[in-house]
Each structure stands twice: as structure tokens, then as C-alpha cells.
Design an enzyme around this catalytic site. Structure first.
Site, PDB file in Angstrom:
ATOM      1  N   LYS A   1       0.844  -1.207   0.000  1.00 43.88           N
ATOM      2  CA  LYS A   1       0.000   0.000   0.000  1.00 43.88           C
ATOM      3  C   LYS A   1       0.878   1.255   0.000  1.00 43.88           C
ATOM      4  O   LYS A   1       0.619   2.211  -0.731  1.00 43.88           O
ATOM      5  CB  LYS A   1      -0.959  -0.018   1.208  1.00 43.88           C
ATOM      6  CG  LYS A   1      -2.069  -1.059   1.059  1.00 43.88           C
ATOM      7  CD  LYS A   1      -2.877  -1.293   2.335  1.00 43.88           C
ATOM      8  CE  LYS A   1      -3.852  -2.447   2.135  1.00 43.88           C
ATOM      9  NZ  LYS A   1      -4.628  -2.781   3.344  1.00 43.88           N
TER      10      LYS A   1
ATOM     11  N   GLN B   1      -4.883  -1.601   9.537  1.00 40.85           N
ATOM     12  CA  GLN B   1      -4.753  -2.917   8.919  1.00 40.85           C
ATOM     13  C   GLN B   1      -5.319  -3.989   9.858  1.00 40.85           C
ATOM     14  O   GLN B   1      -4.960  -4.058  11.032  1.00 40.85           O
ATOM     15  CB  GLN B   1      -3.263  -3.203   8.600  1.00 40.85           C
ATOM     16  CG  GLN B   1      -3.016  -4.491   7.833  1.00 40.85           C
ATOM     17  CD  GLN B   1      -3.602  -4.493   6.428  1.00 40.85           C
ATOM     18  OE1 GLN B   1      -3.736  -3.460   5.790  1.00 40.85           O
ATOM     19  NE2 GLN B   1      -3.969  -5.658   5.944  1.00 40.85           N
TER      20      GLN B   1
ATOM     21  N   ASP C   1     -11.272   2.775   3.873  1.00 37.92           N
ATOM     22  CA  ASP C   1     -11.523   1.333   3.830  1.00 37.92           C
ATOM     23  C   ASP C   1     -13.024   1.026   3.732  1.00 37.92           C
ATOM     24  O   ASP C   1     -13.412  -0.107   3.456  1.00 37.92           O
ATOM     25  CB  ASP C   1     -10.988   0.690   5.121  1.00 37.92           C
ATOM     26  CG  ASP C   1      -9.796  -0.210   4.878  1.00 37.92           C
ATOM     27  OD1 ASP C   1      -9.653  -0.717   3.747  1.00 37.92           O
ATOM     28  OD2 ASP C   1      -9.011  -0.410   5.828  1.00 37.92           O
TER      29      ASP C   1
HETATM   30  N1  GUN Z   1      -7.075  -6.970   6.115  1.00 40.75           N
HETATM   31  C1  GUN Z   1      -7.421  -7.733   5.059  1.00 40.75           C
HETATM   32  N2  GUN Z   1      -7.981  -6.975   4.086  1.00 40.75           N
HETATM   33  C2  GUN Z   1      -7.995  -5.710   4.553  1.00 40.75           C
HETATM   34  C3  GUN Z   1      -8.458  -4.477   4.011  1.00 40.75           C
HETATM   35  O1  GUN Z   1      -8.991  -4.375   2.902  1.00 40.75           O
HETATM   36  N3  GUN Z   1      -8.297  -3.391   4.806  1.00 40.75           N
HETATM   37  C4  GUN Z   1      -7.730  -3.472   6.026  1.00 40.75           C
HETATM   38  N4  GUN Z   1      -7.626  -2.359   6.725  1.00 40.75           N
HETATM   39  N5  GUN Z   1      -7.302  -4.592   6.565  1.00 40.75           N
HETATM   40  C5  GUN Z   1      -7.432  -5.710   5.826  1.00 40.75           C
END
Ligand code: GUN
Length: 282
Positions: free
Chosen positions: A52, A96, A119
Site C-alpha cells: 500500500k 490494517q 476502507d
Molecule cells: N485486512 C485484510 N484486508 C484488509 C483491508 O482491505 N483493509 C484493512 N484495513 N485490513 C485488511
């Protein structure tokens, strides 16, 4: 059978986001900013967060990663989010997941300013999605919609079976598809006869984290299969939730793993952060 190439589609989105960032910088003096909170030492989470951050750099975003130890208290995380909520350089806040067991994930998500919830996990944005209003939509399901659009796959009236009912993937995916006039079934761990549901579907979307869950005899000829699973198996390679070799022979379209949905999740995160930056109150 046609492969849905998430990687090249994601690259196109990167390009378009990058161009918009240039314009935003020139015309409004705004550099979109993403803050990521990463807690603990889970290798997969570290890998995702690194990807990311790299993507942010590629398109010219400002990004910071706040790494906290597993032992961090809930109040400290909440304090950090509160600072990010107030920081005018930050347009998107991403925590996350998964979080350590002693942290209340729902509580953490609710502390994020819905205007910075790139998100799309905050109940405010989830509610807006359900009733078909504009807001932030979870990145993975949004990425799947982008893929279906890019390949001119029509959704209206289609029978779609989503396997997996998580808040991150299955539930927002169902809302997006319902809003696009599909007939949606969500199968999950308690579903009695999974095969009956997948066999009836024109589109099967699976994201449960079980390698080769979807087998050749569970899908009909000509089906479209979207594989959201990313599993590292014993020999070290990455596989999805679909038995790709056998299933792909019966598909009209299928996503590969890797190179399918994964890159799209990051591309839509960039889109969401850009969208937030464009609404920045300056
Ligand atoms: N963990 C697995 N997929 C995601 C996601 O799309 N966003 C976040 N913040 N954590 C995750």
C-alpha cells in the site's frame, strides 16, 4: 475462457490516479495523504501495508505508516486515530486488520472519521452503501465491481453466489451487487449445501481463505469466477480459493491468483483516498 487481468487494470487505475494527483497539486495545492496503522508482527499484514505504501509513492500521495507493537493499548490506538482525524494532511486512515485479540476492532473502526474512512468499514459508510448512497466502499468488493465493469460483464438479473460473509468482503460485495440489480446469495460456514448454491450461479465470488474450496463439479459451464482468496501453501506458492486448473476450463471468465483481485484492492484504496482528498475542506 478469458482471464480477468487485475494487474493491468490496476496499473491503468494507478495511471489515472497519478494524473489526478498532478492536477490536484497544481490547481488546489493538495497532496492526497494516507495514514496506515499497523499493529503487531503478522507477516501478511506487513506485506500488505508495504504494498500500500509503495502504491502511494507511485501515484504521488503523501503516506505514513504508524507501526505499533502487539502490546499496544486500545486507548493508545484511539489517541493515534484521533490525531489523524484532526491532521489536515491526512485524507485517508486505514487500520490494517486483523487486530490483536485484546483490541475491540469494531470500537477502533468507529473512531475513524467517516470522511477519512477510505476502507469503507465505518458503520456510517456501510449504512450508506446498503441504501445505495455515495460514500466509501470497501476496497476489495469495489475492486471486483471495477473488474466486472472493465470486462463488460453485466450484473442485472444475474444469479450471483458470494461464498464468505465477512464485513470486509462478503457483505459489502452483496450490497454492491444488489444495488446493481443482481439476485444475490451469500453462502458461509453454516450453509448446508454449498454446491447447490454455487451450481445455480452465473457468477461465483469466493473469499474465505480455503485453498481449492471451489471445485470443477461445483460450477456450471460458462460461469464467471472471481477468486478473492490469497493462501500461501506448503510449497511457498500463492493460491486462491478456487481449484484454478480444473475450474477455469468451465469458465467464461476467471480471475487468477496472484494478479487478479489483489492488485485491484490496492488500486481502489488509492481511488478512495483521492476521492477523499478532492473533498478536503481547505
Ligand atoms: N485486512 C485484510 N484486508 C484488509 C483491508 O482491505 N483493509 C484493512 N484495513 N485490513 C485488511
Amino acid at each position: 475462457m478469458q482471464l480477468i487481468d487485475g494487474k493491468s487494470l490496476a496499473n491503468k487505475i494507478y495511471e489515472s490516479v497519478g494524473k489526478s494527483v498532478e492536477i490536484l497539486k497544481q490547481e488546489m495545492n493538495i497532496v492526497p495523504g494516507l495514514a496506515v496503522i499497523l499493529i503487531g508482527d503478522d507477516p501478511a499484514s506487513h506485506a500488505y501495508v508495504k504494498m500500500k505504501a509503495k502504491a502511494c509513492e507511485k501515484v504521488g500521495f503523501y503516506s505514513i505508516t504508524h507501526h505499533m507493537p502487539d502490546s499496544i493499548s486500545q486507548d493508545e490506538i484511539i489517541g493515534t486515530i484521533a490525531m489523524m482525524n484532526d491532521n489536515p494532511r491526512i485524507d485517508g486512515i486505514l487500520v490494517q486488520l486483523p487486530l490483536p485479540a485484546h483490541i475491540d476492532t469494531d470500537k477502533i473502526i468507529e473512531v475513524i472519521d467517516p470522511k477519512k474512512d477510505v476502507d469503507g468499514f465505518h458503520p456510517y459508510n456501510v449504512g450508506r452503501l446498503v441504501i445505495g448512497l455515495d460514500g466509501f466502499v470497501a476496497c476489495t468488493p469495489l475492486g471486483v465491481m471495477r473488474m466486472l465493469e472493465a470486462y463488460d460483464i453485466s450484473i442485472q438479473g444475474k444469479n450471483v453466489c458470494i461464498v464468505g460473509a465477512s464485513n470486509i468482503v462478503g457483505k459489502p460485495m452483496a450490497s454492491l451487487l444488489l444495488n446493481a440489480n443482481a439476485t444475490v446469495t451469500i453462502a458461509h460456514i453454516h450453509t448446508k449445501d454449498l454446491k447447490a448454491h454455487t451450481l445455480a450461479a452465473d457468477i461465483v465470488i469466493v473469499g474465505v481463505g480455503v485453498p481449492s474450496l471451489i471445485k470443477e463439479d461445483m460450477i456450471k459451464q460458462g460461469v464467471i469466477v472471481i477468486d478473492i482468496g490469497i493462501n500461501r501453501i506448503a510449497n511457498g506458492s500463492l493460491v486462491g480459493d478456487v481449484d484454478f486448473q480444473a475450474v477455469s476450463k468451465k469458465c467464461s471468465y476467471i480471475t487468477p491468483v496472484p494478479g487478479g483481485v489483489g492488485p485491484m484492492t490496492i488500486a481502489t484504496l488509492l481511488e478512495n483516498t483521492l476521492k477523499s482528498a478532492k473533498k478536503r475542506e481547505t
